[in-house]
Structure formats: structure tokens, C-alpha cells
Design a protein around this motif. Structure first.
Motif, PDB file in Angstrom:
ATOM      1  N   GLY A  37      11.001  27.609   3.906  1.00  0.00           N
ATOM      2  CA  GLY A  37      11.505  27.130   5.197  1.00  0.00           C
ATOM      3  C   GLY A  37      11.763  28.261   6.164  1.00  0.00           C
ATOM      4  O   GLY A  37      12.383  27.950   7.094  1.00  0.00           O
ATOM      5  N   CYS A  38      10.990  29.453   5.769  1.00  0.00           N
ATOM      6  CA  CYS A  38      11.371  30.393   6.967  1.00  0.00           C
ATOM      7  C   CYS A  38      10.693  30.293   8.367  1.00  0.00           C
ATOM      8  O   CYS A  38       9.174  30.304   8.372  1.00  0.00           O
ATOM      9  CB  CYS A  38      11.057  31.776   6.543  1.00  0.00           C
ATOM     10  SG  CYS A  38      11.340  33.122   7.791  1.00  0.00           S
ATOM     11  N   GLY A  39      11.257  29.626   9.416  1.00  0.00           N
ATOM     12  CA  GLY A  39      10.481  29.471  10.542  1.00  0.00           C
ATOM     13  C   GLY A  39       9.831  30.456  11.130  1.00  0.00           C
ATOM     14  O   GLY A  39       8.749  30.421  12.201  1.00  0.00           O
ATOM     15  N   VAL A  40      10.348  31.632  11.210  1.00  0.00           N
ATOM     16  CA  VAL A  40       9.700  33.035  11.898  1.00  0.00           C
ATOM     17  C   VAL A  40       8.466  33.359  10.925  1.00  0.00           C
ATOM     18  O   VAL A  40       7.545  33.716  11.755  1.00  0.00           O
ATOM     19  CB  VAL A  40      10.770  34.265  11.609  1.00  0.00           C
ATOM     20  CG1 VAL A  40      10.063  35.385  11.984  1.00  0.00           C
ATOM     21  CG2 VAL A  40      11.991  33.921  12.519  1.00  0.00           C
ATOM     22  N   CYS A  41       8.602  33.450   9.719  1.00  0.00           N
ATOM     23  CA  CYS A  41       7.170  33.617   9.029  1.00  0.00           C
ATOM     24  C   CYS A  41       6.103  32.541   9.327  1.00  0.00           C
ATOM     25  O   CYS A  41       5.078  32.707   9.172  1.00  0.00           O
ATOM     26  CB  CYS A  41       7.465  33.907   7.644  1.00  0.00           C
ATOM     27  SG  CYS A  41       8.505  35.363   7.526  1.00  0.00           S
ATOM     28  N   ARG A  42       6.752  31.266   9.258  1.00  0.00           N
ATOM     29  CA  ARG A  42       5.640  30.238   9.459  1.00  0.00           C
ATOM     30  C   ARG A  42       4.976  30.311  10.842  1.00  0.00           C
ATOM     31  O   ARG A  42       3.658  30.172  10.914  1.00  0.00           O
ATOM     32  CB  ARG A  42       6.407  28.772   9.594  1.00  0.00           C
ATOM     33  CG  ARG A  42       5.650  27.783   9.849  1.00  0.00           C
ATOM     34  CD  ARG A  42       4.503  27.366   8.907  1.00  0.00           C
ATOM     35  NE  ARG A  42       4.897  27.034   7.296  1.00  0.00           N
ATOM     36  CZ  ARG A  42       4.100  26.941   6.451  1.00  0.00           C
ATOM     37  NH1 ARG A  42       2.956  27.303   6.446  1.00  0.00           N
ATOM     38  NH2 ARG A  42       4.708  26.559   5.305  1.00  0.00           N
ATOM     39  N   ILE A  97       5.406  31.214  -1.204  1.00  0.00           N
ATOM     40  CA  ILE A  97       6.832  30.746  -1.499  1.00  0.00           C
ATOM     41  C   ILE A  97       7.885  30.929  -0.482  1.00  0.00           C
ATOM     42  O   ILE A  97       8.803  29.933  -0.445  1.00  0.00           O
ATOM     43  CB  ILE A  97       7.438  31.359  -3.055  1.00  0.00           C
ATOM     44  CG1 ILE A  97       6.233  30.842  -4.227  1.00  0.00           C
ATOM     45  CG2 ILE A  97       8.780  30.945  -3.135  1.00  0.00           C
ATOM     46  CD1 ILE A  97       6.782  31.532  -5.457  1.00  0.00           C
ATOM     47  N   HIS A  98       7.872  32.011   0.151  1.00  0.00           N
ATOM     48  CA  HIS A  98       8.791  32.153   1.124  1.00  0.00           C
ATOM     49  C   HIS A  98       8.504  31.171   2.518  1.00  0.00           C
ATOM     50  O   HIS A  98       9.600  30.687   2.887  1.00  0.00           O
ATOM     51  CB  HIS A  98       8.549  33.733   1.775  1.00  0.00           C
ATOM     52  CG  HIS A  98       9.412  34.014   2.819  1.00  0.00           C
ATOM     53  ND1 HIS A  98      10.792  34.238   2.721  1.00  0.00           N
ATOM     54  CD2 HIS A  98       8.998  34.082   4.016  1.00  0.00           C
ATOM     55  CE1 HIS A  98      11.262  34.297   3.951  1.00  0.00           C
ATOM     56  NE2 HIS A  98      10.334  34.491   4.765  1.00  0.00           N
ATOM     57  N   LEU A  99       7.345  30.928   2.687  1.00  0.00           N
ATOM     58  CA  LEU A  99       7.101  29.925   3.505  1.00  0.00           C
ATOM     59  C   LEU A  99       7.708  28.400   3.119  1.00  0.00           C
ATOM     60  O   LEU A  99       8.174  27.810   4.025  1.00  0.00           O
ATOM     61  CB  LEU A  99       5.496  29.843   4.018  1.00  0.00           C
ATOM     62  CG  LEU A  99       4.878  30.842   4.787  1.00  0.00           C
ATOM     63  CD1 LEU A  99       3.363  30.535   4.764  1.00  0.00           C
ATOM     64  CD2 LEU A  99       5.461  31.107   6.118  1.00  0.00           C
ATOM     65  N   LYS A 140      15.793  33.692   4.784  1.00  0.00           N
ATOM     66  CA  LYS A 140      14.992  33.553   5.886  1.00  0.00           C
ATOM     67  C   LYS A 140      15.362  34.761   6.898  1.00  0.00           C
ATOM     68  O   LYS A 140      16.410  35.329   7.056  1.00  0.00           O
ATOM     69  CB  LYS A 140      15.603  32.164   6.460  1.00  0.00           C
ATOM     70  CG  LYS A 140      15.387  30.921   5.557  1.00  0.00           C
ATOM     71  CD  LYS A 140      15.712  29.608   6.349  1.00  0.00           C
ATOM     72  CE  LYS A 140      15.292  28.571   5.365  1.00  0.00           C
ATOM     73  NZ  LYS A 140      15.928  27.450   5.874  1.00  0.00           N
ATOM     74  N   HIS A 141      14.172  34.906   7.669  1.00  0.00           N
ATOM     75  CA  HIS A 141      14.197  35.973   8.609  1.00  0.00           C
ATOM     76  C   HIS A 141      14.665  35.403   9.912  1.00  0.00           C
ATOM     77  O   HIS A 141      14.579  34.187  10.251  1.00  0.00           O
ATOM     78  CB  HIS A 141      12.869  36.540   8.844  1.00  0.00           C
ATOM     79  CG  HIS A 141      12.485  37.277   7.530  1.00  0.00           C
ATOM     80  ND1 HIS A 141      11.668  36.692   6.654  1.00  0.00           N
ATOM     81  CD2 HIS A 141      12.619  38.533   7.314  1.00  0.00           C
ATOM     82  CE1 HIS A 141      11.174  37.402   5.530  1.00  0.00           C
ATOM     83  NE2 HIS A 141      12.140  38.556   5.913  1.00  0.00           N
ATOM     84  N   ASP A 142      15.315  36.178  10.886  1.00  0.00           N
ATOM     85  CA  ASP A 142      15.890  35.852  12.076  1.00  0.00           C
ATOM     86  C   ASP A 142      14.939  36.220  13.085  1.00  0.00           C
ATOM     87  O   ASP A 142      14.904  35.941  14.425  1.00  0.00           O
ATOM     88  CB  ASP A 142      17.308  35.919  12.267  1.00  0.00           C
ATOM     89  CG  ASP A 142      17.515  37.681  12.134  1.00  0.00           C
ATOM     90  OD1 ASP A 142      16.650  38.424  11.912  1.00  0.00           O
ATOM     91  OD2 ASP A 142      18.626  37.939  12.260  1.00  0.00           O
TER      92      ASP A 142
HETATM   93 ZN   LIG Z   1      10.404  34.801   6.864  1.00  0.00          ZN
END
Ligand SMILES: [Zn+2]
Lengths: 200, 299
Positions: free
Chosen positions: B37-42, B32-34, B2-4
Motif C-alpha cells: 500500500g505504498c501510495g508514492v511507489c504506486r 510486494i511493496h506495492l 511506506k515512502h513519503d
Molecule cells: Zn514505496
């Protein structure tokens, strides 16, 4: 939210909000379906025509989309704003011909120097005049290089690398132009939302 | 992972995703990354979906021809809504001849999530739409819609022929449609005309159409939307009797795979049970060898 009333027709202030209309359509309300059609079909038809450049294909797309909305209203409870969902669905449907190898107009309205055409005099009610007007202004404010790339991306089915090959630009430059242009549009939409909320 | 925070790279990916300009593989990777559960990318994906909507909302509005509204409203008058898209449709004896074409339950595509997913599985040609709207009405009312369309088209044609502002292509399209509708109307007014829905096969689910057969006059009409035939191959229509498959003719399609074919049927087909369309080497075969592309049965 200040909205201008479409010439000769009802503006959204006089009609029902789109989510309310969709709710009624879900319950089988045919009058609500007719109102949705009257309110949004100029946008749907204009968008489909702008992408396909072909009246027959645009007409097919229009019938498909509203039939789809009617038949699948129960399943369609989009978390995204209804108008955004509609626009994305129209685009997707209008691009179908291109995926089958048919020619297209490639989102002519987005290209640099595209004339700001007034809606047909008889168009009547529009989907969301205020929002549409702001969208046109936001696009008009973009630098030409960004508009050129966004027009190709939005009005077509090409990947970033394919757009790069067609335009003779490095792929990295295309990505940057997409990011800058889209970011500017996203920021504009956010500002509009903040402004709208402060008015409520 | 996940990204910050949103980097330029993330924004590029999300913006291209919203425009459907990633390759399928890249788009799947991002999805897949979304899903992880990566909130930043979402958040970036949502922002750029709104930006993509702005591009569409900026389009010029154009008034759609009035007859489309009529077709639509007449269609929904009879068209049931789908509470459960998987449930089978009931087909009583009344309905059987009427229910000619059914749109597949199309998957709603989320705003901006165009990559690799298409909201609609097939295109419904205009003519089919008009015919379906008419057939869906049934009974004495059946052809009112199509007749109205024919009248409107004629009026539009007359107007277009006089005035400027129409391109040659538009005029040709109008004329062709008017003639097509007249053909269908003439055929369906007759008693004893059978109709069947041509349904695509598992390998060709996008193929769809209808067939009208006037056994007495030995004429049949096919209106269909098929995938364009591969180079060097043609769609060929056969009627199946208990004894044999009888060739009826080749179905010529336009570049978009649309078919409007008027064919003469051979003698001795009174006991035909079904119609079959196969893909054959051009200019057609004497007995069906290619794969089935669509079938429909007669009552
Ligand atoms: Zn992300």
C-alpha cells in the motif's frame, strides 16, 4: 482533443471511443470487434513487427491478441486506458519469441536516428492519431543516449545489468538513463492529460 | 516501509519495473511493496506505465494482411466468449471433431507490469490459427476459410514473385505457407479422416497441436507448436492400440518448436485408441521410454 484523421479512413472522432467499443465487445457485439480490429490492427501489427522483426511471428501475435480480447472480454476491464493496456499486451506477446531464444528486431523505431516513417498509405483508420503523433514526437525529443537504452529495454527481455553488459556502460549509468528518459516521457504524458482536461 | 516522497532510487526502480528490466526477484520485491500500500511507489508505477505505453504508441503502423482479418472474424463467429474461464466447454458429438484447439485463458497483463508475468502462455502459430478457424466452422462450410486463405496466399505469392519489395525470406515464407495449406486441404477433403487435438501434459502445458489421420491411406499429418526439444532429444509420435504402443515417426520441429509433419502410419492400427508424443533420445526409440509431452484420443 485535436486529432488528425488517418489518411483514407475514419478517425476516432467518426468512430466510437475505445472504452465504448470494448463495452460492446463484452456484450458479444461482433461488429464492435471488427471496428476495434480495423482501428487498432495497424498499430498492433506495426508494434509486433517492430519488436519481432518477423512477419510470421507478428501475424501470430496479432491473431492471438484479438482472439484473446474477444474470448476474455468479460474478464478484461482494465483500469488503465485501453490503448495503454493494448500496447502493453502486444509488447508482452511479441517478446514471447525472444524468451524462447528467437532473434528480434529490438524496437527499431525507438533507436536514435530511426527514420520517422509515414504510416502505410492504405493503413486507413488509426487507433488514436493525436496520441500516437505526440508519442512519436516525445520519443524524437529524447537525447540519443536515452533512446538507445530505452530501445534495448523496451524491445527486449534483458535486465538492467544485462543491458549494461551489452552496451559496456556501468549499470548505474544505465539506470540513470532509464530514469531520465522514462521520467521525461511520463512528464510529457502528464502535460498532455492536463491540456486535454482543460479543453473539456 | 511506506515512502513519503519519490526519490531517484524509487523512480529508477519503478521505471525499470515498467520496462520489465528488473530481475524476477527485484520485480517481486517491488510488487510486494506495492501490495503493502505504498501510495508514492504506486503513483510512480502508474506514471511509468504511461511512459512505457508512449514508447509503444510511437511504433510505426503497418497494415496487416487482409486474410488475418477474415480468419479472426470467422473465428469469433463461432468462438464463444468466456463468461467464466474456468467453466468446462460442452462438447457434443458434432463439436468433438471440430473443437481442435483451444487457447488457454490468458491472464491479462496490466500495462507496464511485464516483469515476471506473461500475458500469454503459448504462441499460436499462424498455420494452427488458420486451421482452427477452418475447423471451428464445421459442416459443409468447414474449409471455406482455409480455401480462401490458400487462394489469397497464391495471389499474394504471384504478386510478390513479379514485384520488388519482398525479401527472399518473405517469399520463402509465403511459398511454404501456401504449400502447407494445400497439404492440409487435400487431406481434409477426404472422407474418413480422423482428427484429434494433441494436448500438452502437466509438465509441458505449452505443447499443443492437431493430428489428422487418414487410416485408409495410412497417412497422418501433425501440425503443432511444442517447446523446442532439448539438445540430443526428439519428439516421437506413437499410436496406442489395446495391445501396444506402435512407433509412427519422429516429429521434426523448427527452431521455434513448430511442427508440420507428414508421416506414413504402419499397418494394423485400425484399433488405435490414441496418439501419444514422447521425448526420446535422438534419433528415436523402438518403444516409448521418455516422458509424455502431448496426447490425443481417437473416437
Ligand atoms: Zn514505496
Amino acid at each position: 482533443m485535436q486529432q488528425t484523421v488517418g489518411s483514407g479512413g475514419k478517425g476516432p472522432s467518426e468512430g466510437q471511443a475505445l472504452p465504448a467499443l470494448l463495452g460492446k465487445i463484452r456484450q458479444g457485439d461482433r461488429e464492435a470487434m471488427a471496428e476495434l480490429y480495423d482501428r487498432t490492427s495497424p498499430l498492433v501489427f506495426g508494434l509486433a513487427l517492430g519488436i519481432t522483426g518477423d512477419r510470421a511471428r507478428a501475424e501470430e501475435a496479432l491473431l492471438d491478441i484479438y482472439t484473446h480480447i474477444w474470448k476474455n472480454a468479460a474478464a478484461c476491464d482494465p483500469v488503465v486506458p485501453p490503448l495503454d493496456w493494448l500496447v502493453a499486451t502486444v509488447r508482452e506477446r511479441a517478446l514471447l519469441g525472444q524468451r524462447r531464444g528467437l532473434p528480434s528486431a529490438g524496437a527499431a523505431w525507438l533507436r536514435p536516428g530511426a527514420p520517422r516513417r509515414q504510416p502505410d498509405g492504405e493503413t486507413g483508420a488509426t487507433a488514436a492519431p493525436g496520441e500516437q503523433e505526440r508519442a512519436r514526437a516525445a520519443v524524437a525529443d529524447l537525447p540519443d543516449a536515452q533512446r538507445e537504452i530505452l530501445a534495448r529495454a523496451y524491445g527486449g527481455t534483458l535486465s538492467c545489468d544485462e543491458i549494461a553488459a551489452r552496451t559496456g556502460k556501468p549499470a548505474g549509468a544505465v539506470k540513470t538513463l532509464v530514469r531520465l528518459g522514462m521520467n521525461r516521457l511520463a512528464e510529457g504524458a502528464e502535460e498532455d492529460e492536463v491540456e486535454a482536461r482543460s479543453r473539456d | 516501509m511506506k515512502h513519503d516522497r519519490a526519490t531517484e532510487e524509487i523512480r529508477e526502480l519503478a521505471a525499470l519495473y515498467a520496462l520489465g528490466a528488473l530481475t524476477q526477484q527485484e520485480a517481486r520485491g517491488f510488487e510486494i511493496h506495492l501490495a503493502e500500500g505504498c501510495g508514492v511507489c504506486r503513483a510512480e508505477q502508474r506514471r511509468f506505465a504511461r511512459a512505457a505505453a508512449t514508447l509503444g504508441l510511437a511504433a510505426e503502423e503497418r497494415r496487416a494482411p487482409e486474410y488475418l482479418r477474415d480468419i479472426l472474424l470467422e473465428r469469433i463467429e463461432r468462438e464463444p466468449q468466456a463468461p467464466d474461464p474456468g467453466a468446462p466447454q460442452s462438447t457434443g458429438p458434432e463439436e468433438e471433431s471440430g473443437r481442435i484447439l483451444e487457447l488457454p485463458p490468458a491472464e491479462a497483463s496490466p500495462a507496464g507490469g511485464g516483469s515476471g508475468r506473461h500475458g500469454f502462455g503459448r504462441s499460436l502459430p499462424w498455420l494452427l490459427a488458420a486451421v482452427c478457424a477452418a475447423l471451428a466452422l464445421g459442416g459443409g462450410f468447414a474449409w471455406k476459410s482455409a480455401r480462401t486463405d490458400a487462394g489469397r496466399l497464391r495471389a499474394e505469392l504471384a504478386e510478390a514473385a513479379e514485384g520488388a519489395g519482398r525479401t527472399g525470406d518473405e517469399l520463402r515464407t509465403l511459398r511454404a505457407r501456401s504449400a502447407d495449406l494445400d497439404t492440409i486441404l487435400e487431406m481434409t477433403r477426404r472422407q474418413g479422416v480422423q482428427s484429434t487435438h494433441l494436448v500438452g501434459q502437466p509438465a509441458t502445458p505449452a505443447n499443443s497441436g492437431m493430428l489428422l489421420w487418414d487410416a485408409g491411406r495410412r497417412r497422418c499429418l501433425v501440425i503443432a507448436s511444442f517447446l523446442p526439444a532439448p539438445r540430443g532429444q526428439v519428439y516421437q509420435l506413437w499410436f496406442s492400440t489395446p495391445e501396444a504402443r506402435v512407433p509412427v515417426g519422429v516429429l521434426e520441429a523448427d527452431a521455434g518448436g513448430r511442427i508440420l509433419a507428414r508421416l506414413r502410419t504402419p499397418e494394423g492400427l485400425e484399433r488405435a485408441l490414441s496418439a501419444v508424443v514422447t521425448l526420446e533420445p535422438a534419433p528415436g526409440s523402438v518403444s516409448p521410454e521418455g516422458p509424455f509431452c502431448a496426447t490425443g484420443s481417437f473416437r
